[in-house]
Design a protein around this motif. Structure first.
Motif, PDB file in Angstrom:
ATOM      1  N   THR A  47       0.812  -1.215   0.000  1.00 34.62           N
ATOM      2  CA  THR A  47       0.000   0.000   0.000  1.00 34.62           C
ATOM      3  C   THR A  47       0.848   1.269   0.000  1.00 34.62           C
ATOM      4  O   THR A  47       0.362   2.336  -0.355  1.00 34.62           O
ATOM      5  N   ILE A  95      -0.599   2.775  -3.514  1.00 30.66           N
ATOM      6  CA  ILE A  95       0.113   1.632  -4.079  1.00 30.66           C
ATOM      7  C   ILE A  95       1.614   1.923  -4.053  1.00 30.66           C
ATOM      8  O   ILE A  95       2.068   2.931  -4.588  1.00 30.66           O
ATOM      9  N   THR A  98      -3.420  -5.716  -1.484  1.00 31.88           N
ATOM     10  CA  THR A  98      -3.737  -4.381  -1.989  1.00 31.88           C
ATOM     11  C   THR A  98      -4.979  -4.475  -2.876  1.00 31.88           C
ATOM     12  O   THR A  98      -5.185  -5.463  -3.569  1.00 31.88           O
ATOM     13  N   GLN A 108      -5.062  -1.671  -8.696  1.00 36.33           N
ATOM     14  CA  GLN A 108      -3.871  -2.323  -9.248  1.00 36.33           C
ATOM     15  C   GLN A 108      -4.016  -2.590 -10.740  1.00 36.33           C
ATOM     16  O   GLN A 108      -3.118  -2.295 -11.532  1.00 36.33           O
TER      17      GLN A 108
END
Length: 492
Positions: free
Chosen positions: A202, A345, A369, A374
């Protein structure tokens, strides 16, 4: 019947602004429940008739009846046909004196924390500005981000993935994004990365915390730059590590001193591309010296490359990870600075032996995540949009750095000496003799200007007083207004 003080307590819950989101019957129910928990209403004690309590509180009888019904369902009161409502008999586990609500709140203010908890709490954490104002450091420009393009790519992800994107994700990270990150690190940073060596996290802060707890034990020595990035030092302090400062000069960390240390450390942390906060770049000979030292002592190199995308003079030096043939380097990167903070991210490129342990360890923190961001980011990178955005922002930031440096020389030369970096998102300024860093920061805050002091980033008292000025998120007009405000505050 209620005593006067008990009735006033229920009324207080009705008008308490912190309970305003609750319906009236819920506020009454919780007020009576608290009186029971506090022992103010003992077992067998009769409650006022619903009609009587409604009249005293100025609410409808149905409101009180609903509150009583909930208390009965939870087992706090008994309702006897033809007799009324009574406080239920409590079993042995709930007998005896109870803390009042005020006492409970008082005790909660001084919790009994573990040694690690105390270190985390007293370290103050790492807090970012929710609405940054000049010159909060480390904040990128977000107003010009291509959000419509991002939305379109996200819709494509949802259309193609459907409900598959809504379930748990791979704790190592989505494979398309890991592949895109590896390609980027190899092409742009001269790294040696493959998709199976990348773990998506993260943030870089999470990566630092994982490194501290996975690789080292409490009391182990870790070498860190002096001055150093505050988030790293706090992560290492919270893990109970012995942070050993190593001075930084114009060529980065003075790694030659590592060879003279009679007690080898188990790891070293540094920001070699743009040292935080000085902006210095670690020279190639020092990078090679560091790699040799780590291999000799079987130590880990933790390389934080957080804003390496923004280099304004010449081609940036290859990352340490790409030069390390011994696989002793952990390479940390993040998209928080290059794209936008709420993306959350980051990533770490690991030696093969650490991939599985790191992936397992992160499952104890947050599992994985979020999948949709993503996959959207992977498309953003594969389509060339990431590279285009970084190039555009690099030009914008270089211009803003030039403007800020000129404004500082014009309006603040009496007070500070600017140290213009060749990259990064902030400019450091050293205060001239006789000026107080604390007084300067306080004066700036009074006129709406944020400065990060340099002294607190040093491990000792030997650092020169000064401050950092973030410039990336603020346009030329905002920079000029803020500099003029700061100059006026300092003159005053």
């Amino acid at each position: 019947m209620f005593k006067h003080s008990q009735l006033e307590s229920v009324k207080a819950w009705l008008v308490d602004p912190t309970q305003a989101s609750l319906p009236r019957h819920a506020r009454i129910q919780r007020a009576v429940r608290q009186l029971i928990l506090d022992g103010a209403l003992g077992p067998g004690r009769p409650l006022p008739a619903s009609r009587t309590l409604a009249r005293s509180l100025g609410v409808s009888r149905d409101t009180v009846e609903t509150a009583y019904a909930q208390l009965h369902a939870e087992g706090f009161i008994e309702r006897r046909v033809g007799s009324g409502s009574y406080v239920a008999e409590m079993n042995e586990f709930f007998s005896g004196p109870r803390l009042s609500r005020r006492d409970a709140l008082s005790r909660n203010q001084t919790p009994n924390l573990s040694a690690r908890g105390e270190a985390m709490f007293h370290g103050g954490g790492v807090r970012e500005h929710l609405s940054p104002r000049p010159f909060a450091p480390g904040v990128p420009e977000t107003r010009s981000f291509p959000i419509q393009l991002w939305e379109r790519l996200e819709r494509q992800v949802l259309k193609e993935s459907g409900t598959r994107a809504l379930v748990h994700g791979d704790p190592q990270g989505a494979e398309p994004l890991r592949r895109a990150i590896a390609d980027y690190v190899n092409l742009e940073r001269g790294g040696r990365a493959t998709a199976d060596r990348v773990v998506v996290l993260t943030s870089s802060q999470q990566a630092l915390t994982l490194c501290a707890n996975l690789l080292l034990d409490p009391g182990d020595r870790i070498l860190i730059e002096d001055p150093a990035y505050y988030g790293a030092r706090k992560a290492f302090d919270a893990a109970g590590l012995d942070c050993v400062p190593v001075r930084v000069d114009g060529q980065g960390m003075m790694v030659e001193r590592l060879r003279d240390d009679p007690r080898p450390a188990k790891a070293v942390f540094l920001t070699p591309s743009h040292q935080f906060p000085t902006g210095a770049t670690l020279t190639l000979d020092r990078r090679l010296c560091l790699i040799d030292w780590a291999a000799k002592h079987q130590a880990w190199i933790i390389e934080d490359d957080y804003d390496s995308e923004f280099h304004y003079a010449g081609k940036p030096t290859a990352c340490v990870q790409g030069l390390d043939p011994h696989d002793r380097t952990l390479y940390i990167g993040t998209f928080t600075k290059s794209l936008f903070p709420s993306l959350r991210i980051g990533y770490v490129v690991l030696p093969p032996s650490l991939v599985t342990p790191m992936t397992v360890a992160r499952t104890l923190l947050d599992g994985h995540t979020a999948s949709i961001p993503q996959l959207t980011l992977a498309r953003f990178m594969d389509g060339g949009h990431f590279g285009a955005h970084v190039r555009a922002m690099r030009a914008v930031y270089a211009q803003r750095l030039d403007i800020l440096a000129g404004l500082v020389r014009t309006h603040l030369s009496t007070f500070v000496e600017p140290r213009v970096p060749i990259g990064g998102l902030q400019l450091s300024c050293v205060l001239k003799d006789g000026l107080s860093e604390r007084a300067t920061i306080d004066a700036a805050r009074r006129v709406g200007v944020e400065l990060l002091g340099l002294s607190g980033l040093h491990a000792s008292d030997g650092g020169q007083p000064g401050f950092l000025m973030g410039f990336a998120a603020y346009d030329p007009a905002e920079l000029e207004t803020a500099v003029r405000k700061l100059a006026g505050a300092l003159r005053a």
